[in-house]
Design a protein around this motif. Structure first.
Motif, PDB file in Angstrom:
ATOM      1  N   ARG A   1       1.067  -1.636  -0.302  1.00  0.00           N
ATOM      2  CA  ARG A   1      -0.126  -0.345  -0.276  1.00  0.00           C
ATOM      3  C   ARG A   1       1.009   1.367   0.198  1.00  0.00           C
ATOM      4  N   PRO A   2       0.585   2.131  -0.699  1.00  0.00           N
ATOM      5  CA  PRO A   2       1.169   3.507  -0.586  1.00  0.00           C
ATOM      6  C   PRO A   2       0.636   4.142   0.827  1.00  0.00           C
ATOM      7  N   GLU A   3       2.414   4.911   0.723  1.00  0.00           N
ATOM      8  CA  GLU A   3       1.998   5.272   2.338  1.00  0.00           C
ATOM      9  C   GLU A   3       3.694   6.618   1.951  1.00  0.00           C
ATOM     10  N   GLY A   4       3.029   7.427   2.653  1.00  0.00           N
ATOM     11  CA  GLY A   4       3.864   9.278   2.046  1.00  0.00           C
ATOM     12  C   GLY A   4       4.484   8.605   0.692  1.00  0.00           C
ATOM     13  N   ASP A   5       5.988   8.984   1.237  1.00  0.00           N
ATOM     14  CA  ASP A   5       6.581   8.933  -0.223  1.00  0.00           C
ATOM     15  C   ASP A   5       7.536   7.438  -0.763  1.00  0.00           C
TER      16      ASP A   5
END
Length: 74
Positions: free
Chosen positions: A35-39
């Motif tokens: 999952r995308p998280e921050g950068d």
């Protein structure tokens, strides 16, 4: 890692796999989700034995081995 991929969902950034023990032929199920998280990204991993009360640390060792492969230079 010797896992058998049983389902892959590229659009959901996840896959399911299984690993069968050599001696007793017990099957453990593994799920990996990114999952995308921050950068960057977060990788969630679950490993669960199908049978029995204890896995003698096999699931935790499997997750540690996978995490080690994700590190740069592995």
């Amino acid at each position: 890692l010797g896992w058998e991929i049983v389902r892959s969902d590229p659009s959901g950034f996840s896959f399911e796999a299984r690993e069968t023990s050599r001696v007793f032929l017990f099957v453990d199920d593994i799920v990996v989700r990114v999952r995308p998280e921050g950068d960057g990204a977060r990788v969630d991993v679950r490993s669960r034995s199908r049978v029995g009360q204890s896995d003698i640390g096999a699931n935790a060792a499997r997750i540690r081995a996978f995490a080690a492969k994700l590190k740069p230079g592995s």
